[in-house]
Every structure is written in C-alpha cells, then in structure tokens.
Design an enzyme around this catalytic site. Structure first.
Site, mmCIF file in Angstrom:
data_model
loop_
_atom_site.group_PDB
_atom_site.id
_atom_site.type_symbol
_atom_site.label_atom_id
_atom_site.label_comp_id
_atom_site.label_asym_id
_atom_site.label_seq_id
_atom_site.Cartn_x
_atom_site.Cartn_y
_atom_site.Cartn_z
ATOM 1 N N ASN A 132 0.799 -1.236 0.000
ATOM 2 C CA ASN A 132 0.000 0.000 0.000
ATOM 3 C C ASN A 132 0.828 1.281 0.000
ATOM 4 O O ASN A 132 0.429 2.259 -0.619
ATOM 5 C CB ASN A 132 -1.043 -0.020 1.112
ATOM 6 C CG ASN A 132 -0.453 0.003 2.478
ATOM 7 O OD1 ASN A 132 0.631 -0.540 2.702
ATOM 8 N ND2 ASN A 132 -1.140 0.606 3.423
ATOM 9 N N GLY A 208 1.892 -5.113 7.492
ATOM 10 C CA GLY A 208 0.934 -5.826 6.652
ATOM 11 C C GLY A 208 -0.298 -6.191 7.445
ATOM 12 O O GLY A 208 -0.657 -5.507 8.405
ATOM 13 N N SER A 209 -0.930 -7.280 7.064
ATOM 14 C CA SER A 209 -2.197 -7.662 7.682
ATOM 15 C C SER A 209 -1.970 -8.242 9.081
ATOM 16 O O SER A 209 -0.906 -8.796 9.382
ATOM 17 C CB SER A 209 -2.898 -8.692 6.806
ATOM 18 O OG SER A 209 -2.079 -9.840 6.679
ATOM 19 N N THR A 210 -2.968 -8.130 9.917
ATOM 20 C CA THR A 210 -2.887 -8.675 11.269
ATOM 21 C C THR A 210 -2.709 -10.192 11.214
ATOM 22 O O THR A 210 -1.929 -10.765 11.982
ATOM 23 C CB THR A 210 -4.140 -8.278 12.072
ATOM 24 O OG1 THR A 210 -4.158 -6.839 12.192
ATOM 25 C CG2 THR A 210 -4.139 -8.882 13.466
ATOM 26 N N VAL A 212 -1.193 -12.176 8.906
ATOM 27 C CA VAL A 212 0.191 -12.573 8.623
ATOM 28 C C VAL A 212 1.108 -12.091 9.753
ATOM 29 O O VAL A 212 2.042 -12.785 10.147
ATOM 30 C CB VAL A 212 0.670 -12.046 7.249
ATOM 31 C CG1 VAL A 212 2.123 -12.424 6.991
ATOM 32 C CG2 VAL A 212 -0.208 -12.596 6.123
ATOM 33 N N GLY A 213 0.807 -10.924 10.321
ATOM 34 C CA GLY A 213 1.609 -10.396 11.423
ATOM 35 C C GLY A 213 1.637 -11.325 12.626
ATOM 36 O O GLY A 213 2.691 -11.526 13.242
ATOM 37 N N GLU A 230 3.541 -3.530 12.286
ATOM 38 C CA GLU A 230 2.605 -2.445 11.962
ATOM 39 C C GLU A 230 1.481 -3.106 11.181
ATOM 40 O O GLU A 230 1.691 -3.538 10.048
ATOM 41 C CB GLU A 230 3.283 -1.370 11.097
ATOM 42 C CG GLU A 230 4.460 -0.666 11.752
ATOM 43 C CD GLU A 230 4.064 0.312 12.835
ATOM 44 O OE1 GLU A 230 2.865 0.434 13.164
ATOM 45 O OE2 GLU A 230 4.975 0.958 13.381
HETATM 46 P P1 NAP Z 1 -0.024 -8.985 3.873
HETATM 47 O O1 NAP Z 1 -0.697 -9.961 3.024
HETATM 48 O O2 NAP Z 1 0.054 -9.257 5.324
HETATM 49 O O3 NAP Z 1 1.432 -8.782 3.242
HETATM 50 C C1 NAP Z 1 2.384 -7.925 3.788
HETATM 51 C C2 NAP Z 1 3.772 -8.433 3.419
HETATM 52 O O4 NAP Z 1 4.004 -9.685 4.066
HETATM 53 C C3 NAP Z 1 3.949 -8.695 1.915
HETATM 54 O O5 NAP Z 1 5.267 -8.356 1.549
HETATM 55 C C4 NAP Z 1 3.732 -10.187 1.841
HETATM 56 O O6 NAP Z 1 4.336 -10.783 0.713
HETATM 57 C C5 NAP Z 1 4.407 -10.655 3.121
HETATM 58 N N1 NAP Z 1 4.000 -11.977 3.566
HETATM 59 C C6 NAP Z 1 2.900 -12.702 3.206
HETATM 60 N N2 NAP Z 1 2.919 -13.915 3.809
HETATM 61 C C7 NAP Z 1 4.021 -13.948 4.581
HETATM 62 C C8 NAP Z 1 4.585 -14.925 5.462
HETATM 63 N N3 NAP Z 1 4.012 -16.111 5.664
HETATM 64 N N4 NAP Z 1 5.747 -14.639 6.097
HETATM 65 C C9 NAP Z 1 6.347 -13.445 5.907
HETATM 66 N N5 NAP Z 1 5.873 -12.489 5.078
HETATM 67 C C10 NAP Z 1 4.713 -12.730 4.435
HETATM 68 O O7 NAP Z 1 -0.658 -7.553 3.780
HETATM 69 P P2 NAP Z 1 -1.007 -6.752 2.460
HETATM 70 O O8 NAP Z 1 -2.217 -7.347 1.873
HETATM 71 O O9 NAP Z 1 0.183 -6.688 1.599
HETATM 72 O O10 NAP Z 1 -1.255 -5.290 3.037
HETATM 73 C C11 NAP Z 1 -2.477 -4.878 3.567
HETATM 74 C C12 NAP Z 1 -2.453 -4.872 5.088
HETATM 75 O O11 NAP Z 1 -1.333 -4.185 5.603
HETATM 76 C C13 NAP Z 1 -3.650 -4.179 5.688
HETATM 77 O O12 NAP Z 1 -4.225 -4.962 6.696
HETATM 78 C C14 NAP Z 1 -3.072 -2.906 6.297
HETATM 79 O O13 NAP Z 1 -3.763 -2.337 7.339
HETATM 80 C C15 NAP Z 1 -1.726 -3.330 6.672
HETATM 81 N N6 NAP Z 1 -0.820 -2.185 6.754
HETATM 82 C C16 NAP Z 1 -0.463 -1.699 7.974
HETATM 83 C C17 NAP Z 1 0.374 -0.599 8.082
HETATM 84 C C18 NAP Z 1 0.790 -0.061 9.396
HETATM 85 O O14 NAP Z 1 1.732 0.702 9.438
HETATM 86 N N7 NAP Z 1 0.188 -0.404 10.493
HETATM 87 C C19 NAP Z 1 0.859 -0.006 6.929
HETATM 88 C C20 NAP Z 1 0.470 -0.520 5.712
HETATM 89 C C21 NAP Z 1 -0.348 -1.628 5.648
HETATM 90 P P3 NAP Z 1 3.541 -11.015 -0.683
HETATM 91 O O15 NAP Z 1 2.236 -10.333 -0.576
HETATM 92 O O16 NAP Z 1 4.439 -10.431 -1.678
HETATM 93 O O17 NAP Z 1 3.432 -12.487 -0.854
#
Ligand code: NAP
Ligand code: MG
Length: 455
Positions: A132, A208-210, A212-213, A230
């Site tokens: 994002n 990223g997402s809660t 995966v976090g 985050e």
């Molecule tokens: P995501 O699916 O959790 O992905 C985030 C990152 O984690 C991507 O680089 C993803 O790689 C990687 N990832 C996926 N599976 C993983 C695993 N098993 N182990 C390690 N890394 C892994 O989130 P998103 O869909 O990209 O982003 C949207 C979310 O991010 C929303 O919930 C949003 O609120 C949150 N976000 C939070 C903040 C904050 O600062 N609090 C900022 C921005 C976004 P790939 O997708 O390349 O496979």
C-alpha cells in the site's frame, strides 16, 4: 533459472515489468552475504555511515520524479501522492543520517568503577513491506536499521517491488558496500517467511495484515527474535457538535479515501454526534461527490484504482444490496481496478463494516450520544492505529485523545504520519514504534559494561 513474476499496472491492467521470484536458496545466499557484510559495516565509523545515508538521501531527491512515476505505474497511486512518497523516503534517510553520531549511551554512577552503556547493532535485519505504501514503509524500516549499524534484507510485496528495487540500486550508487542493503523480490511465504525462520536474521520488521503479522510474531517467538509489527486499522473520525462542522465535513473524504482507502490509518469509521448528524451528512455529500477518481497520472486526480483485481473483489464484497449506501462517487470506464468512494450508514454497532478493515474507499457512519459514548464507540474495535477528533473544546480534545486506545491521533485534522514523530499501533494494530527520535532503539540492544577502577 529463477522464476519470474509479472508486475501489473492497476490503472491499465497491462504488464509493467517481470521481476525475479527468489527461492529459499536465493534467500539463504542473500542472508549469508548480509551476515558477511555486517562484519565490516558495523565497524564503519559513525561519520562515514552518516555520510552514506546523506548521499542516498541526495540521490533519492535527484530521482524523486523518476521514483514517483514508477510508483504511479506500479501501484496506481496518484502522481501527487507518489511525489510525496518519494519525498518521504528521501526525508527519512536525511533524518536518520543524523543518527549514527548521536547514538548515545549512558554513564551511570556506581561505586568502585565506571558504568557505561552501548547501543549495539543487532546484525542482519529483515524488513517485510506491504503493497500500500511501498516507498515510505521501506524507508521507515531500512533507514534507522542501517543508521544503527545493521545490514538489511528487504522483501517488498510481490505486487509492488519496482520502487524498492530502484532504491536498492541507488544505495549502491551512493556507495553502500555490497550486501549492506539487499532487496529480495519474491513471495512472502518463501522470502518473508525465511526472514522469520533463519537464525542469522536478528530482527524482523513486518508491516501488513494482522493475520500474517500474528504468524510472523509466532515464528519470531520460537527464536526469541525481536519483531516490530505495523498491522491493520479501523480508525475513528470522531466529530462533535461543537466542532467546525463544515471543515470536518470537507476534510472527511481525504481522511479515508486518500490512496483509495488502502491506508492502515484510514479514518474508515465516522462517529458523528447524533444531534448534528443530518447537518453533517448534508455538508459531507458535496465533498464526497467532488472526489475525482481518474487516471493517476493527472495532477487533478484525487483517487486512483485499487491495487489488484483480487483486492477489488474483496473490497466490493463488503457492500451488497442490504447495505445502506448514503453516497457514492463515480469511476472511469475501461480497464483498471476501480471502486468508487462510498459512504454507508452502519446497520447497528455490530455491523461488520464497523469492525473489519475494508482497506478500500468505504467509510461507515455511526451516530453517538455524548463524549463518553464517543470514546466507548471509538474503542469498540480490536484495532488502535490512528484516529481524529473534531471539537472546539480544548479540554474535550485532550480528554478524548487520552481516552482513545490508539497510537496516532490528530485533533481538527487528519494528519498522523510525520517521520520525526513516533508511529505505531495499540491492540491488534501492532507492536513497537517506528520513526521519530527513538526508532534506533528498536534496531539495537543495550549493553551494560562495568569497569572496575580498583587498584
Ligand atoms: P499482507 O498480506 O500481510 O502482506 C504484507 C507483506 O508480508 C507482503 O510483503 C507479503 O508478501 C508478506 N507476507 C505474506 N505472507 C508472509 C509470510 N508467511 N511470512 C512473511 N511475510 C509474508 O498484507 P497486504 O495485503 O500486503 O497489506 C495490507 C495490510 O497491511 C492491511 O491490513 C493494512 O492495514 C496493513 N498495513 C499496515 C500498516 C501499518 O503501518 N500499520 C501499513 C500498511 C499496511 P507477498 O504479498 O508479496 O506475498
Ligand atoms: Mg497478502
């Protein structure tokens, strides 16, 4: 041969580039290079490390327009936003270039000797970035990590690797030694997961997402590996009857629809004091209808497309024929993953739209009765990242700010991210803080040394 992955322009649906999808073996080799580079990088003098960070900041400034254009093509961000984002990573590097010489320890009075503390780097830091805000979130992780003397491996999101790859090249141009900053493209489940499981990665920064976090934190816990998280948000825009309602209404669309709502800080719940709800909605309507959804290359565009076809489908699934849609903007015809700015009325306080993160341009309105009700409603979520409070009463602004369980609040505005102030979430929005004067602490361990002066 390394597999390739297509990067799609979300405004045109055309392939923009093909980038390597690294394997586990590639990832391990990169971590080994980072480990080797650490042996020398940690001993580079603070002044020289600072100079490299400053040089990269200058290069990022010189390449601001190129990086911004690249982000428009990769992520569909509006050109205005993308220029700000490229400026943000430049500024973050400039800010943390002041850090190496200021990484101060303490001298603590003791009997029989001298006691001093050191802030030691951790080693190899793994940074996992979402799609994002590819450039800012990259910078928030890597700049303080490098400033503190760590080497870094970064995994950009598979959907948005292009600006991170370019920043990696610029770092080499700036003179960073090979292996100090490596951008590893590929899947989260392969490359990102390896940062968690590899014993030579000393810390993981995940945004990223809660879902995966939580998985990342579980993996890190097994190795007692520090982690910064985050995660998501469901932030409240709390509007009191005593506020400047016209101003609050004019600002509300920007607070949630910016970056097409793909913002963890999006004010995706509008909490409005019941007695002024009708008046507020009347003021809100023209502001929502004025949001221009269009080609992101145009400086007149307020909102571009969503990031992908899959994400569009997910966002659209939140609004169906049972949803009470109050206002809805328009989108361009033709290709692209477009979704209009949408304002809905909550069906009840249990409405999933008040609890689940849409991560798209959908905002849910819910009325409240008084100050205590507003605070309770703002806190009726698992998340706690951001939020806004609109009131002319200073005492109330402070009471409500202290009452809301959230890391980043703004009063009579929607600003929440400044690189020189701390950023992060309460509750399921995360763990730890990024940015601001104390970020280096998250990339160091404190070492305490006692030196006896006994003869
Ligand atoms: P995501 O699916 O959790 O992905 C985030 C990152 O984690 C991507 O680089 C993803 O790689 C990687 N990832 C996926 N599976 C993983 C695993 N098993 N182990 C390690 N890394 C892994 O989130 P998103 O869909 O990209 O982003 C949207 C979310 O991010 C929303 O919930 C949003 O609120 C949150 N976000 C939070 C903040 C904050 O600062 N609090 C900022 C921005 C976004 P790939 O997708 O390349 O496979
Ligand atoms: Mg994902």
């Amino acid at each position: 041969m390394t597999a390739l992955h297509d990067v799609i322009n979300p405004a045109t649906e055309l392939v923009e580039a093909s980038v390597p999808s690294l394997s586990l073996e590639d990832t391990d080799a990169a971590i080994a290079r980072a480990r080797r580079a650490y042996a020398t990088w940690r001993h580079v003098s603070p002044g020289d490390r600072a100079r490299l960070l400053r040089r990269l900041s200058v290069l990022l400034d010189e390449h601001n327009e190129e990086l911004a254009q690249l982000e428009v093509r990769n992520a569909g961000h509006t050109i205005g936003n993308a220029r700000w984002e490229a400026g943000n990573i430049r500024d973050v590097f400039a800010y943390y270039s002041g850090a190496p010489e200021r990484l101060l320890g303490q001298q603590i009075p003791v009997a029989g000797g001298v006691n001093i503390t050191f802030h030691e780097p951790l080693g190899v830091v793994g940074v996992i970035v979402p799609w994002n805000f590819p450039m800012p979130i990259l910078g928030w992780g890597i700049a303080p990590a490098l400033a503190a003397g760590n080497t870094v491996v970064v995994k950009p999101a598979e959907l948005t690797p292009l600006t991170a790859m370019r920043v990696g090249e610029l770092a080499l141009d700036a003179g960073f030694p090979e292996g100090v900053l490596q951008v590893l493209t590929g899947k989260g489940s392969v490359v990102g997961e390896r940062f968690v499981t590899h014993p030579d990665v000393a810390k993981v920064v995940f945004t990223g997402s809660t879902e995966v976090g939580v998985h990342v934190a579980e993996g890190c816990a097994r190795q007692v590996k520090p982690v910064t998280l985050e995660l998501g948000g469901k932030s409240a825009n709390v509007i009191f009857a005593d506020s400047d309602l016209a101003k609050a209404a004019a600002a509300a669309p920007g607070g949630v629809f910016d970056n097409s709502g793909q913002d963890c800080c999006a004010r995706s719940r509008i909490l409005i004091e019941r007695k002024v709800m009708d008046e507020f909605l009347e003021l809100l309507e023209p502001a929502v209808m004025a949001v221009r959804v269009d080609n992101p290359n145009l400086t007149t565009t307020d909102m571009g497309p969503l990031i992908s076809a899959g994400h569009l489908e997910r966002v659209a699934s939140f609004v169906d024929e049972t949803t009470n849609v109050l206002m809805r903007g328009t989108v361009p015809d033709g290709p692209g993953y477009w979704y209009p700015p949408t304002v809905v009325l909550a069906s009840s306080r249990a409405d999933r739209l008040l609890h689940e993160e849409v991560f798209g341009p959908v905002v849910t309105v819910v009325p409240f009765d008084d100050e205590a009700d507003a605070i309770a409603l703002a806190n009726a979520t698992d998340f706690g990242l951001s939020g806004s409070i609109w009131t002319r009463d200073v005492g109330r602004a402070l009471r409500v700010s202290r009452g809301i369980e959230s890391g980043n609040l703004s009063v009579n505005s929607h600003s929440s991210v400044r690189y020189w102030t701390p950023f992060g979430g309460f509750k399921k929005s995360g763990l730890g803080r990024e940015l601001g004067p104390n970020a280096l602490e998250a990339f160091t361990e404190v070492k305490n040394v006692f030196i006896s002066t006994d003869t």
